[in-house]
Scaffold this motif. Structure first.
Motif, PDB file in Angstrom:
ATOM      1  N   VAL A 107       0.844  -1.200   0.000  1.00 37.62           N
ATOM      2  CA  VAL A 107       0.000   0.000   0.000  1.00 37.62           C
ATOM      3  C   VAL A 107       0.880   1.251   0.000  1.00 37.62           C
ATOM      4  CG1 VAL A 107      -1.705   1.317   1.296  1.00 37.62           C
ATOM      5  CG2 VAL A 107      -1.912  -1.159   1.135  1.00 37.62           C
ATOM      6  N   GLY A 108       0.584   2.165  -0.922  1.00 36.04           N
ATOM      7  CA  GLY A 108       1.311   3.418  -1.009  1.00 36.04           C
ATOM      8  C   GLY A 108       2.363   3.457  -2.084  1.00 36.04           C
ATOM      9  N   GLU A 109       2.871   2.287  -2.539  1.00 33.57           N
ATOM     10  CA  GLU A 109       3.880   2.285  -3.592  1.00 33.57           C
ATOM     11  C   GLU A 109       3.197   2.399  -4.957  1.00 33.57           C
ATOM     12  OE1 GLU A 109       6.061  -1.328  -3.407  1.00 33.57           O
ATOM     13  OE2 GLU A 109       4.486  -2.548  -4.297  1.00 33.57           O
ATOM     14  N   PRO A 110       3.940   2.766  -6.021  1.00 34.86           N
ATOM     15  CA  PRO A 110       3.328   2.893  -7.348  1.00 34.86           C
ATOM     16  C   PRO A 110       2.661   1.593  -7.789  1.00 34.86           C
ATOM     17  CG  PRO A 110       5.522   3.875  -7.341  1.00 34.86           C
ATOM     18  CD  PRO A 110       5.368   3.156  -6.024  1.00 34.86           C
ATOM     19  N   LEU A 111       1.490   1.716  -8.370  1.00 34.05           N
ATOM     20  CA  LEU A 111       0.808   0.530  -8.876  1.00 34.05           C
ATOM     21  C   LEU A 111       1.601  -0.104 -10.010  1.00 34.05           C
ATOM     22  CD1 LEU A 111      -1.717  -1.289  -8.873  1.00 34.05           C
ATOM     23  CD2 LEU A 111      -2.731   0.279 -10.534  1.00 34.05           C
ATOM     24  N   VAL A 112       2.156   0.735 -10.892  1.00 33.38           N
ATOM     25  CA  VAL A 112       2.989   0.251 -12.000  1.00 33.38           C
ATOM     26  C   VAL A 112       4.430   0.632 -11.663  1.00 33.38           C
ATOM     27  CG1 VAL A 112       3.368   0.279 -14.484  1.00 33.38           C
ATOM     28  CG2 VAL A 112       1.065   0.627 -13.576  1.00 33.38           C
ATOM     29  N   LYS A 113       5.203  -0.332 -11.171  1.00 38.15           N
ATOM     30  CA  LYS A 113       6.548  -0.036 -10.690  1.00 38.15           C
ATOM     31  C   LYS A 113       7.603  -0.135 -11.794  1.00 38.15           C
ATOM     32  CE  LYS A 113       7.955  -1.714  -6.840  1.00 38.15           C
ATOM     33  NZ  LYS A 113       8.315  -2.653  -5.753  1.00 38.15           N
ATOM     34  N   LYS A 114       7.353  -0.933 -12.801  1.00 35.90           N
ATOM     35  CA  LYS A 114       8.371  -1.178 -13.821  1.00 35.90           C
ATOM     36  C   LYS A 114       7.826  -0.864 -15.203  1.00 35.90           C
ATOM     37  CE  LYS A 114      10.257  -5.059 -11.150  1.00 35.90           C
ATOM     38  NZ  LYS A 114      10.555  -6.509 -11.152  1.00 35.90           N
ATOM     39  N   ARG A 115       8.744  -0.506 -16.079  1.00 32.97           N
ATOM     40  CA  ARG A 115       8.357  -0.342 -17.478  1.00 32.97           C
ATOM     41  C   ARG A 115       7.978  -1.700 -18.051  1.00 32.97           C
ATOM     42  NH1 ARG A 115      12.952   3.261 -17.438  1.00 32.97           N
ATOM     43  NH2 ARG A 115      12.276   5.408 -17.731  1.00 32.97           N
ATOM     44  N   PHE A 116       7.128  -1.669 -19.046  1.00 29.58           N
ATOM     45  CA  PHE A 116       6.688  -2.915 -19.679  1.00 29.58           C
ATOM     46  C   PHE A 116       7.856  -3.511 -20.459  1.00 29.58           C
ATOM     47  CE2 PHE A 116       4.674  -5.514 -22.927  1.00 29.58           C
ATOM     48  CZ  PHE A 116       3.743  -6.213 -22.183  1.00 29.58           C
ATOM     49  N   ALA A 117       8.140  -4.774 -20.213  1.00 29.24           N
ATOM     50  CA  ALA A 117       9.255  -5.444 -20.884  1.00 29.24           C
ATOM     51  C   ALA A 117       8.849  -5.807 -22.308  1.00 29.24           C
ATOM     52  CB  ALA A 117       9.656  -6.688 -20.109  1.00 29.24           C
ATOM     53  N   LEU A 118       9.457  -5.153 -23.291  1.00 32.25           N
ATOM     54  CA  LEU A 118       9.122  -5.423 -24.687  1.00 32.25           C
ATOM     55  C   LEU A 118       9.531  -6.825 -25.107  1.00 32.25           C
ATOM     56  CD1 LEU A 118      10.064  -2.019 -26.365  1.00 32.25           C
ATOM     57  CD2 LEU A 118       7.814  -2.840 -25.656  1.00 32.25           C
ATOM     58  N   SER A 119      10.376  -7.471 -24.320  1.00 31.78           N
ATOM     59  CA  SER A 119      10.760  -8.848 -24.646  1.00 31.78           C
ATOM     60  C   SER A 119       9.553  -9.780 -24.595  1.00 31.78           C
ATOM     61  CB  SER A 119      11.839  -9.336 -23.670  1.00 31.78           C
ATOM     62  OG  SER A 119      11.397  -9.247 -22.329  1.00 31.78           O
ATOM     63  N   ARG A 120       8.473  -9.362 -23.901  1.00 32.91           N
ATOM     64  CA  ARG A 120       7.269 -10.204 -23.844  1.00 32.91           C
ATOM     65  C   ARG A 120       6.543 -10.287 -25.178  1.00 32.91           C
ATOM     66  NH1 ARG A 120       5.299  -7.205 -18.385  1.00 32.91           N
ATOM     67  NH2 ARG A 120       6.671  -8.240 -16.898  1.00 32.91           N
ATOM     68  N   LEU A 121       6.932  -9.448 -26.110  1.00 30.45           N
ATOM     69  CA  LEU A 121       6.307  -9.521 -27.436  1.00 30.45           C
ATOM     70  C   LEU A 121       6.545 -10.876 -28.099  1.00 30.45           C
ATOM     71  CD1 LEU A 121       7.151  -5.954 -28.803  1.00 30.45           C
ATOM     72  CD2 LEU A 121       4.898  -6.817 -28.155  1.00 30.45           C
ATOM     73  N   CYS A 122       7.601 -11.582 -27.653  1.00 26.55           N
ATOM     74  CA  CYS A 122       7.864 -12.900 -28.231  1.00 26.55           C
ATOM     75  C   CYS A 122       6.774 -13.904 -27.871  1.00 26.55           C
ATOM     76  CB  CYS A 122       9.235 -13.421 -27.795  1.00 26.55           C
ATOM     77  SG  CYS A 122       9.340 -13.857 -26.034  1.00 26.55           S
ATOM     78  N   TRP A 123       5.926 -13.573 -26.875  1.00 23.31           N
ATOM     79  CA  TRP A 123       4.830 -14.464 -26.527  1.00 23.31           C
ATOM     80  C   TRP A 123       3.796 -14.541 -27.659  1.00 23.31           C
ATOM     81  CZ3 TRP A 123       3.496 -12.237 -20.979  1.00 23.31           C
ATOM     82  CH2 TRP A 123       4.571 -12.499 -20.118  1.00 23.31           C
ATOM     83  N   LEU A 124       3.714 -13.447 -28.428  1.00 26.72           N
ATOM     84  CA  LEU A 124       2.699 -13.367 -29.481  1.00 26.72           C
ATOM     85  C   LEU A 124       3.296 -13.885 -30.786  1.00 26.72           C
ATOM     86  CD1 LEU A 124       1.414  -9.754 -28.678  1.00 26.72           C
ATOM     87  CD2 LEU A 124       0.498 -11.915 -27.832  1.00 26.72           C
ATOM     88  N   THR A 125       2.984 -15.098 -31.143  1.00 27.02           N
ATOM     89  CA  THR A 125       3.497 -15.684 -32.387  1.00 27.02           C
ATOM     90  C   THR A 125       2.344 -15.908 -33.360  1.00 27.02           C
ATOM     91  OG1 THR A 125       3.212 -18.042 -31.906  1.00 27.02           O
ATOM     92  CG2 THR A 125       5.107 -16.931 -30.874  1.00 27.02           C
TER      93      THR A 125
END
Length: 519
Positions: A439-457
């Motif tokens: 509670v109190g910390e940023p909801l989105v703490k990290k940038r989105f990892a573009l490496s996850r694009l490899c999931w979409l084939t």
């Protein structure tokens, strides 16, 4: 001549008694002397211990005062919000302006180019509206006992380029002497120009000066965190060469910073061999356990296959390049290492990398190196609040069944395009990576990892690919770890992309299926 007469028995007893008494007197005198000698020594030890305790208390109090001023600066430049979760109460401070998100410069003069944030200086407040504690007494002056603080000693962190012998800055005027902050018995810090009679030391005077301190505060946020930055490579070239094209996707991480671009003395730069020494020592356990790193410090050798090293370096890093993992044991039963302080980093660079007689060559590079990072690995998108938005009801195209106006048609423009840094966790939960959301910390703490694009084939979720599939093999050969491909489940893709795979054919262009955006 008369021969000597033998002593009587009584006389002989008296003589023996006298010798014994004298012996006891000598022993008793020795014991008394030893007692007084020990008493004097104990008194000196007690006095020294008391003085040491007083010095420690003064030092701790000085540090607490400095930290307290920094904390008060945060409070003065922020709006406090009390967040209550159950029985836990947390005060959340949000800066009132972007300028208040960083410490204000104080007493730096012309030294802003050397990461100097604050210097104890006479007549200068530590922040706007804050206290001005320093007296008009420079630390360059000589004390009554003949001692003084050199400029080289103030530059021992080596934030300013200097000579290796005494740390004195190379460029005159590049570093200023701080001023003393006087501490009186009643805890006040008189910012005076001259010491008045009432400030001289006395056993009972509440206004007498009992100590002093001064400080320089540097900001390492703009420096490279050497617990993370840099990667080793073959001596024949960088690992981000054509043989490993996927390495470019990680160039936004400080771990992929090219340290060979850091200048040292005489127009030279750090060599790749020296970079290998730094990163090889840091990731010793991880890399040596996978046989990527061989030999011992400082003569590390890197695997001859750069792609093999790259895959090991990426897949075995469990801290998202924010620190060392320390989970593996190397060939000498050693884990990964880190720099616990700046002085450890300095010794590593000057003694480890430089070796005998070469420390002055490497000293200038320390201006660019730190031991921690303030870099924000969080999305910084902030939509313009004055942008035009459609706030009325959406119009429907009866022929196509579509809505006009995009996200605004649903009157959710601010929801779909939020200011990420302003959204905070209000209810605890477990994040997708397994870490708790507090509670109190940023909801989105990290940038989105573009490496996850490899999931979409084009064949569907990557987790559904067979390990013998040519597409799966191509991904692995390009440096994508099998673990990352296994994370590309339909559930994760739905959570991160809002997409669902439909395996039914959809026309000649999508014979195997298609991705459906479930908005």
């Amino acid at each position: 001549m008369r021969p000597p007469q033998p002593l009587s028995q009584a006389a002989r007893r008296n003589g023996v008694a006298l010798v014994i008494v004298l012996a006891f007197i000598v022993i008793l005198t020795g014991v008394i002397l030893a007692f007084f000698s020990r008493s004097i020594a104990n008194r000196q030890i007690s006095s020294s211990s008391a003085n040491q305790a007083e010095a420690d208390l003064l030092a701790q109090g000085s540090v607490n005062t400095i930290i307290g001023d920094l904390q008060q600066e945060i409070v003065a430049g922020s709006t406090g919000t009390n967040v209550v979760t159950g029985t836990t109460s947390l005060m959340l401070y949000i800066p009132t302006s972007p300028q208040m998100a960083v410490p204000q410069l104080s007493g730096t003069g012309a030294n802003t180019g050397v990461n100097l944030v604050k210097r104890s200086a006479y007549g200068v407040a530590s922040y706007t509206g804050g206290p001005s504690r320093a007296a008009d007494v420079s630390t360059s002056g000589t004390s009554l006992n003949g001692r003084y603080v050199t400029l080289g000693r103030w530059n021992e962190p080596l934030m300013v380029s200097s000579t290796a012998s005494d740390c004195t800055p190379t460029e005159p005027g590049s570093l200023l002497y701080p001023d003393w902050i006087l501490v009186t018995r009643n805890g006040a810090n008189p910012n005076v120009t001259t010491v008045s009679p009432g400030m001289t030391y006395s056993a009972t005077g509440t206004g007498s000066v009992i100590g002093r301190y001064a400080y320089n505060i540097y900001n390492e946020g703009g420096l490279l965190d050497m617990n993370v930055a840099g990667y080793p490579a073959k001596s024949t070239g960088q690992i981000v060469s054509g043989s490993v094209p996927s390495a470019y996707s990680y160039k936004d991480a400080v771990a992929m910073a090219d340290l060979t671009q850091l200048p040292i003395a005489n127009g030279q730069y750090l060599s790749q061999t020296q970079v290998n020494q730094i990163v090889g020592w840091r990731y010793y356990g991880t890399l040596s356990s996978s046989n990527v790193l061989q030999s011992s410090f400082p003569n590390f050798t890197i695997s001859t296959d750069p792609s093999a090293f790259y895959r090991s370096f990426i897949s075995q890093n469990t801290t998202n390049f924010m620190g060392i993992s320390g989970t593996a044991l190397g060939s000498s039963n050693q884990t990964d290492h880190l720099f616990g302080s700046r002085q450890e980093l300095i010794r590593m660079v000057l003694s480890g990398l430089g070796g005998a007689g070469n420390s002055s060559l490497l000293e200038p590079v320390l201006q660019y190196m730190g031991t921690f990072s303030r870099s924000l690995n969080q999305p910084t998108y902030y939509p313009d609040p004055t942008r035009p938005k459609i706030v009325g009801p959406a119009a429907t195209n009866t022929s196509t069944g579509s809505y006009t106006g995009g996200n605004s048609a649903y009157q959710k423009d601010n929801q779909y395009n939020p200011a990420f840094q302003s959204i905070r966790v209000s209810t605890p939960f477990t994040r997708a990576d397994g870490t708790p959301a507090i509670v109190g910390e940023p909801l989105v703490k990290k940038r989105f990892a573009l490496s996850r694009l490899c999931w979409l084939t084009y064949k569907g979720p990557s987790a559904n690919l067979n390990t013998s599939d040519a597409l799966y093999t191509a991904y692995v050969n390009l440096g994508v770890s099998p673990q990352l491909l296994a994370e590309g489940t339909p559930q994760n893709i739905e959570a991160y992309f809002g997409l669902s795979w439909v395996s039914s054919p959809k026309g000649p262009n999508f014979p195997g299926g298609y991705w459906y955006y479930d908005y």
